[in-house]
Scaffold this active site. Structure first.
Site, mmCIF file in Angstrom:
data_model
loop_
_atom_site.group_PDB
_atom_site.id
_atom_site.type_symbol
_atom_site.label_atom_id
_atom_site.label_comp_id
_atom_site.label_asym_id
_atom_site.label_seq_id
_atom_site.Cartn_x
_atom_site.Cartn_y
_atom_site.Cartn_z
ATOM 1 N N CYS A 2 35.226 35.500 50.633
ATOM 2 C CA CYS A 2 35.235 36.593 51.603
ATOM 3 C C CYS A 2 33.799 36.789 52.053
ATOM 4 C CB CYS A 2 35.710 37.898 50.970
ATOM 5 S SG CYS A 2 37.395 37.836 50.345
ATOM 6 N N GLY A 28 36.264 34.246 56.070
ATOM 7 C CA GLY A 28 37.594 34.818 55.917
ATOM 8 C C GLY A 28 38.118 35.276 57.252
ATOM 9 N N ASN A 102 33.580 40.343 47.154
ATOM 10 C CA ASN A 102 33.762 38.903 47.324
ATOM 11 C C ASN A 102 33.723 38.282 45.940
ATOM 12 O OD1 ASN A 102 33.696 36.187 48.079
ATOM 13 N ND2 ASN A 102 31.485 36.217 48.396
ATOM 14 N N GLY A 103 34.754 37.520 45.593
ATOM 15 C CA GLY A 103 34.787 36.873 44.284
ATOM 16 C C GLY A 103 36.138 37.055 43.632
ATOM 17 N N TYR A 242 30.138 23.451 51.434
ATOM 18 C CA TYR A 242 31.136 23.719 52.463
ATOM 19 C C TYR A 242 31.133 25.128 53.035
ATOM 20 C CZ TYR A 242 35.802 24.392 54.475
ATOM 21 O OH TYR A 242 36.836 24.711 55.306
#
Ligand code: SF4
Length: 449
Positions: A2, A28, A102-103, A242
């Site tokens: 995210c 996201g 995020n995570g 990426y």
């Protein structure tokens, strides 16, 4: 994966959050949201879709507040539902809080069950709500203590922005698995974000990374840092391979340089004599440049990308993913016809994308298609917030490199080594990186119930 952002300024920040979230859109695309505080109260606006689907000029005008947080989501824990969109909000003990995360917490199910047994009701199915609940519960007026106690309970990967009526709090897990950077806006405001692009675009200077285990509080008295929860550094190497934008510099390593160097290292490790180097856009482009520069083989644009499609890896279902690949990339037959090519890509997860691309390049007339991959074979699932499938769907967990080469129809297939990735990162050592999806060495042991 995210994207999160937080801004503390002395004027309304909704438009800055909008631009910042737009810079993080690659992290996201399922939902977007922001919460704003004006010193007395918090308001929130969120919804499904892209940042531009959720907000327009009129909506942003109606979101006052000089402190704000924002979130763009793709789902890992919990499903892709409106009720799971972030930021989350909690009203507890006369305090309002809003949180974006995020995570992924590895002990989420255990904590949630425990809380449910105590009578807690949840409004979402995501792990982030447990973080917000614990902070609210521990908050007796000292938010830093509440966050510290929460960090002692939660395990896994997290970069979090937390909004109170009068302050912004940001913190990062003890290993810094997920990125979080800090910047100063040119108008004097402070900003934290998953990557540095929002700082550059809104107009500001990168100051530093939030350190693993660090808690930062920004209020009218300025910025305060509380350290001591860190246990080392295990930055997700996949961010560089990426996820992050090419312009992201996270924990000192620039993604573009990492990717270009990966191409150079790959040529050292796995040279091939071909007519052209071709990238799978976008993240394959810098590594193709590196491979081309190291080998002297000309770089050519052999695939045209439809830039209005989302990223294939972060689509929730396999069916959507396959359709997205076809819509997204088309071979340029007049470039590849009759040529032998080496195709540079960032990873092979399920293998379907590579097989599809190679077949279509052959249909377009390519004589030979060799593949070079800038990450090692993905053998293990990620428990820290990346939507890699379970082992059964990971092609490298079930087949040898030789078998994968045959399955995807490549003339040859080679992956970069772990040492090669470390070499490409240049500044970070092997011990500073999480590479668990390649080698199974998880920095925080996964809890699989
Ligand atoms: S397991 Fe892989 S994807 Fe997950 S945090 Fe570690 S390196 Fe990143």
């Amino acid at each position: 994966m995210c994207g999160i952002i937080g801004i503390y300024d002395d004027k309304d920040v909704s438009k800055k959050l909008f631009f910042g979230l737009s810079c993080l859109q690659h992290r996201g695309q399922e939902s977007a949201g922001m919460s704003l505080a004006d010193g007395d109260q918090i308001i929130r606006k969120k919804g499904m879709g892209l940042v531009t689907d959720v907000y327009n000029e009129e909506i942003l005008e109606e979101l006052p507040g000089h402190i704000g947080i924002g979130h763009v989501r793709y789902s890992t824990a919990g499903g892709s539902h409106e009720f799971n969109t972030q930021p989350l909000m909690a009203f507890f003990k006369n305090t309002t809080m809003s949180l974006a995360h995020n995570g992924n917490l590895i002990n989420y199910q255990i904590l949630r069950s425990r809380l449910e047994e105590e009578g807690m009701m949840f409004q979402t199915t995501i792990d982030s709500e447990v973080i917000l609940y614990l902070i609210s519960r521990y908050n007796e007026g000292d938010i830093v203590e509440a966050v510290k106690k929460t960090m002692e309970m939660i395990q896994g990967a997290y970069a979090v922005v937390l909004l109170l009526e009068d302050k912004l709090v940001a913190f990062r897990d003890p290993y810094g698995i997920r990125p979080l950077v800090l910047g100063k806006l040119h108008d004097g405001g402070s900003i934290v974000a998953s990557e540095n692009a929002p700082i550059d675009i809104i107009g500001g200077d990168f100051i530093r990374n939030i350190e693993p285990g660090e808690i930062v509080v920004i209020d009218e008295e300025g910025l305060h840092s509380y350290e001591g929860m860190g246990k080392g550094r295990k930055h997700c190497v996949f961010e560089y391979v990426y996820f992050a934008r090419n312009d992201a510099t996270l924990d000192g390593v620039n993604s573009y340089n990492f990717r270009r160097r990966s191409g150079e290292v790959l040529y050292d490790e796995a040279p091939v004599d071909v007519d052209l180097v071709v990238a799978v856009p976008d993240s394959g482009i810098p590594s193709a440049i590196g491979y081309s520069q190291a080998s002297g083989i000309p770089l050519a644009e052999g695939l045209v990308k439809n830039r209005y499609m989302g990223r294939t890896f972060i689509k929730p279902s396999q069916e959507e993913r396959e359709m997205a690949v076809k819509l997204k990339l088309n071979p340029l037959s007049h470039v590849v016809k009759g040529k032998s090519i080496v195709l540079l890509d960032d990873s092979i997860v399920r293998g379907t994308t590579s097989a599809n691309l190679i077949q279509r390049l052959r249909d377009a007339g390519a004589r030979e298609v060799h593949m070079r991959i800038t990450s090692p074979p993905v053998m293990n699932p990620c428990y820290y917030g990346i939507d890699t499938p379970s082992r059964i769907n990971l092609i490298a967990a079930n087949f040898s490199v030789q078998e994968i080469e045959e399955k995807i129809g490549a003339d040859s297939l080679k992956f970069i080594s772990e040492e090669g990735m470390v070499k490409a990162s240049k500044l970070l050592g092997r011990d500073d990186l999480c590479m668990a999806c390649f080698n199974g060495d998880y920095p925080v042991d996964p809890i699989v119930l």
